[in-house]
Motif scaffolding. Structure first.
Motif, PDB file in Angstrom:
ATOM      1  N   GLU A 192      -4.161 -15.635  -8.655  1.00  0.00           N
ATOM      2  CA  GLU A 192      -5.000 -15.076  -9.717  1.00  0.00           C
ATOM      3  C   GLU A 192      -4.148 -14.472 -10.819  1.00  0.00           C
ATOM      4  O   GLU A 192      -4.462 -14.620 -12.013  1.00  0.00           O
ATOM      5  N   ALA A 193      -3.074 -13.788 -10.445  1.00  0.00           N
ATOM      6  CA  ALA A 193      -2.196 -13.182 -11.455  1.00  0.00           C
ATOM      7  C   ALA A 193      -1.537 -14.250 -12.315  1.00  0.00           C
ATOM      8  O   ALA A 193      -1.465 -14.128 -13.547  1.00  0.00           O
ATOM      9  N   LEU A 194      -1.042 -15.331 -11.685  1.00  0.00           N
ATOM     10  CA  LEU A 194      -0.422 -16.403 -12.457  1.00  0.00           C
ATOM     11  C   LEU A 194      -1.435 -17.081 -13.376  1.00  0.00           C
ATOM     12  O   LEU A 194      -1.126 -17.431 -14.519  1.00  0.00           O
ATOM     13  N   SER A 195      -2.640 -17.258 -12.885  1.00  0.00           N
ATOM     14  CA  SER A 195      -3.682 -17.872 -13.704  1.00  0.00           C
ATOM     15  C   SER A 195      -4.044 -16.993 -14.899  1.00  0.00           C
ATOM     16  O   SER A 195      -4.306 -17.499 -15.998  1.00  0.00           O
ATOM     17  N   SER A 196      -4.045 -15.678 -14.715  1.00  0.00           N
ATOM     18  CA  SER A 196      -4.430 -14.761 -15.785  1.00  0.00           C
ATOM     19  C   SER A 196      -3.441 -14.768 -16.947  1.00  0.00           C
ATOM     20  O   SER A 196      -3.798 -14.377 -18.062  1.00  0.00           O
ATOM     21  N   VAL A 197      -2.195 -15.176 -16.700  1.00  0.00           N
ATOM     22  CA  VAL A 197      -1.194 -15.223 -17.769  1.00  0.00           C
ATOM     23  C   VAL A 197      -0.945 -16.646 -18.247  1.00  0.00           C
ATOM     24  O   VAL A 197       0.066 -16.928 -18.885  1.00  0.00           O
ATOM     25  N   GLY A 198      -1.856 -17.559 -17.919  1.00  0.00           N
ATOM     26  CA  GLY A 198      -1.733 -18.932 -18.397  1.00  0.00           C
ATOM     27  C   GLY A 198      -0.846 -19.821 -17.571  1.00  0.00           C
ATOM     28  O   GLY A 198      -0.483 -20.926 -18.008  1.00  0.00           O
ATOM     29  N   GLY A 199      -0.467 -19.371 -16.372  1.00  0.00           N
ATOM     30  CA  GLY A 199       0.395 -20.180 -15.515  1.00  0.00           C
ATOM     31  C   GLY A 199       1.856 -20.076 -15.903  1.00  0.00           C
ATOM     32  O   GLY A 199       2.239 -19.359 -16.832  1.00  0.00           O
ATOM     33  N   ILE A 200       2.699 -20.813 -15.181  1.00  0.00           N
ATOM     34  CA  ILE A 200       4.131 -20.798 -15.462  1.00  0.00           C
ATOM     35  C   ILE A 200       4.437 -21.700 -16.653  1.00  0.00           C
ATOM     36  O   ILE A 200       3.662 -22.590 -16.999  1.00  0.00           O
ATOM     37  N   ASN A 201       5.565 -21.454 -17.288  1.00  0.00           N
ATOM     38  CA  ASN A 201       6.032 -22.299 -18.388  1.00  0.00           C
ATOM     39  C   ASN A 201       6.633 -23.562 -17.767  1.00  0.00           C
ATOM     40  O   ASN A 201       7.734 -23.546 -17.231  1.00  0.00           O
ATOM     41  N   VAL A 203       6.539 -17.292 -17.779  1.00  0.00           N
ATOM     42  CA  VAL A 203       5.112 -17.573 -17.775  1.00  0.00           C
ATOM     43  C   VAL A 203       4.664 -17.678 -19.232  1.00  0.00           C
ATOM     44  O   VAL A 203       5.368 -17.256 -20.144  1.00  0.00           O
ATOM     45  N   ASN A 204       3.490 -18.222 -19.439  1.00  0.00           N
ATOM     46  CA  ASN A 204       3.050 -18.486 -20.813  1.00  0.00           C
ATOM     47  C   ASN A 204       2.664 -17.228 -21.582  1.00  0.00           C
ATOM     48  O   ASN A 204       2.785 -17.191 -22.804  1.00  0.00           O
ATOM     49  N   ALA A 205       2.200 -16.201 -20.875  1.00  0.00           N
ATOM     50  CA  ALA A 205       1.795 -14.969 -21.571  1.00  0.00           C
ATOM     51  C   ALA A 205       2.127 -13.766 -20.701  1.00  0.00           C
ATOM     52  O   ALA A 205       1.243 -13.202 -20.051  1.00  0.00           O
ATOM     53  N   PRO A 206       3.404 -13.349 -20.651  1.00  0.00           N
ATOM     54  CA  PRO A 206       3.776 -12.188 -19.824  1.00  0.00           C
ATOM     55  C   PRO A 206       2.980 -10.957 -20.241  1.00  0.00           C
ATOM     56  O   PRO A 206       2.843 -10.680 -21.438  1.00  0.00           O
ATOM     57  N   GLN A 207       2.476 -10.244 -19.267  1.00  0.00           N
ATOM     58  CA  GLN A 207       1.681  -9.065 -19.596  1.00  0.00           C
ATOM     59  C   GLN A 207       1.433  -8.213 -18.358  1.00  0.00           C
ATOM     60  O   GLN A 207       1.733  -8.609 -17.236  1.00  0.00           O
ATOM     61  N   LEU A 208       0.873  -7.033 -18.618  1.00  0.00           N
ATOM     62  CA  LEU A 208       0.440  -6.142 -17.558  1.00  0.00           C
ATOM     63  C   LEU A 208      -1.006  -6.482 -17.215  1.00  0.00           C
ATOM     64  O   LEU A 208      -1.841  -6.636 -18.101  1.00  0.00           O
ATOM     65  N   LEU A 209      -1.302  -6.596 -15.920  1.00  0.00           N
ATOM     66  CA  LEU A 209      -2.657  -6.912 -15.467  1.00  0.00           C
ATOM     67  C   LEU A 209      -3.197  -5.759 -14.635  1.00  0.00           C
ATOM     68  O   LEU A 209      -2.443  -5.102 -13.909  1.00  0.00           O
ATOM     69  N   LYS A 210      -4.495  -5.536 -14.739  1.00  0.00           N
ATOM     70  CA  LYS A 210      -5.151  -4.531 -13.906  1.00  0.00           C
ATOM     71  C   LYS A 210      -5.850  -5.210 -12.741  1.00  0.00           C
ATOM     72  O   LYS A 210      -6.547  -6.208 -12.912  1.00  0.00           O
ATOM     73  N   ILE A 211      -5.655  -4.640 -11.565  1.00  0.00           N
ATOM     74  CA  ILE A 211      -6.328  -5.157 -10.380  1.00  0.00           C
ATOM     75  C   ILE A 211      -7.785  -4.707 -10.426  1.00  0.00           C
ATOM     76  O   ILE A 211      -8.072  -3.517 -10.555  1.00  0.00           O
ATOM     77  N   ASP A 212      -8.699  -5.660 -10.344  1.00  0.00           N
ATOM     78  CA  ASP A 212     -10.109  -5.294 -10.406  1.00  0.00           C
ATOM     79  C   ASP A 212     -10.601  -4.833  -9.045  1.00  0.00           C
ATOM     80  O   ASP A 212      -9.839  -4.751  -8.079  1.00  0.00           O
TER      81      ASP A 212
END
Length: 394
Positions: free
Chosen positions: A278-287, A261-270
């Motif tokens: 939503e999770a894929l979108s939050s990290v900029g989508g797939i490479n 993915v473009n920006a691997p990271q830890l996400l918090k569920i709101d």
């Protein structure tokens, strides 16, 4: 020189044949025979279950929608509610036409200051009749007893009893609310929702899906999301003395997005939750250059103490499931987004805390990584060979 080229070719070929062992990074490969169909959910793997996210599977795994509901049990409790006097309460007792028994002459104190304090043994002292047991009784019961006992000294006494200060019974609101602390239990019924509102509402970091109500050593899970957002009144409770409402932080409400993915990271569920899309979108989508669009995976640990969402048509496998609970380590959900329209399926798949979203690399990307590893070796070998040839020609 021909010999050196043959030697180089042999070395490179041997590395290519062992490509699976030299590919850098991680990869998740699931052959077709690892995937489980709807009719035989536990016949293939003892360690992981693999579910391709198709429309039919999404419908099976989708959580039941939370609907607004009434709470007849709570309504009945509130209708029958009565306050029982306890130690520390202050009673205000009025005897009509007898002010000397109501407030001592010359006193300008408030009712809570001049009232009758309930002692630790649940008693009060009252003129003429002496000690009166009031602990564990309602104001109606206390009024009747005082009237009966005063009748020996006063003709047809008219008695009124009310609680001037409620001090004996409390509930507690702790955790991520704006003003945590104790909430007095009074003659007005106090519900869980009332207590949260009196505590200033939820703080920014509150996890409102996993609130707990502790009562007499037992815990009850409460979803404020269902209560406050969806109007499910069955989540509300009438509070009792000693109840503790705890609103935890949302620290555990996290998912991990890794891989191509473009920006691997830890996400918090709101508070509204988080879907796979939503999770894929939050990290900029797939490479798009290196990701395998068929390999978008959600890895879920089935051994953590969370409620399983596998219900409905999978219920017939409950016996097999319980027999293999200790063997199965994870459920893996695979989404194929070669057709970008499949992302709509991801909007229907809700993530749970500690899910791992992993996008695997395409075969060509893994091949390029092998080449990048070999290039320094090939370049160095060529330089060494050319240097040896120059020395020999000289």
């Amino acid at each position: 020189m021909d010999f050196s080229k043959k030697l180089l070719f042999s070395a490179v070929a041997s590395l290519f044949l062992a490509g699976c062992t030299v590919v850098p990074g991680s990869h998740l490969s699931l052959p077709d025979n690892k995937q489980q169909d709807d009719n035989d959910a536990f016949s293939v793997s003892e360690q992981v279950n693999v579910y391709p996210l198709t429309p039919s599977v999404i419908r099976q795994f989708k959580r039941p929608e939370v609907l607004a509901r009434t709470n007849p049990v709570l309504d009945a409790e509130i209708s029958a509610y009565e306050y029982y006097i306890g130690p520390g309460d202050i009673l205000n007792i009025t005897i009509w036409d007898h002010p000397e028994l109501t407030i001592p002459a010359g006193s300008y104190r408030s009712s809570s200051e001049s009232g009758n304090w309930v002692h630790a043994d649940g008693t009060i002292f009252y003129p003429y009749i002496g000690t009166v047991q009031v602990g564990g009784k309602t104001v109606t019961q206390v009024r009747d007893e005082i009237s009966r006992r005063l009748a020996a000294f006063i003709e047809s006494p008219q008695v009124d009893v009310n609680v001037a200060a409620f001090r004996s019974q409390k509930a507690y609101v702790t955790g991520e609310v704006n003003t945590p602390g104790q909430q007095p239990i009074t003659n007005v019924p106090l519900t869980l929702l009332d207590a949260i509102n009196r505590a200033g509402g939820l703080a920014k970091e509150a996890d409102w899906r996993n609130v707990t109500l502790t009562r007499q050593g037992g815990e009850q899970p409460i979803s404020l999301y269902a209560l406050m957002q969806r109007g499910d009144l069955t989540q509300n409770r009438l509070l009792r003395p000693g109840d503790i409402i705890h609103v935890p932080r949302n620290d555990a409400q996290k998912v991990f997005v890794m891989g191509e993915v473009n920006a691997p990271q830890l996400l918090k569920i709101d508070r509204a939750g988080m879907t796979l899309t939503e999770a894929l979108s939050s990290v900029g989508g797939i490479n798009e250059l290196e990701a395998d669009a068929t390999g978008v995976f959600v890895i879920r640990n089935v051994q953590k103490p969370t409620q399983s969402i596998h219900q409905g048509s999978l219920a017939q496998n409950s016996t097999q499931s319980s027999a293999q609970t200790n063997k199965v380590m994870a459920d893996i959900y695979q989404l194929n987004i070669q057709d970008a329209a499949a992302l709509v399926l991801g909007t229907e798949f809700e993530l749970e805390p500690y899910d791992v979203v992993y996008v695997t690399a395409a075969p060509i990307a893994r091949w390029n990584r092998v080449i990048r590893q070999l290039l320094p070796t090939i370049t160095g070998f060529n330089q060494l060979t050319e240097g040896a040839l120059r020395v020999r020609d000289w």
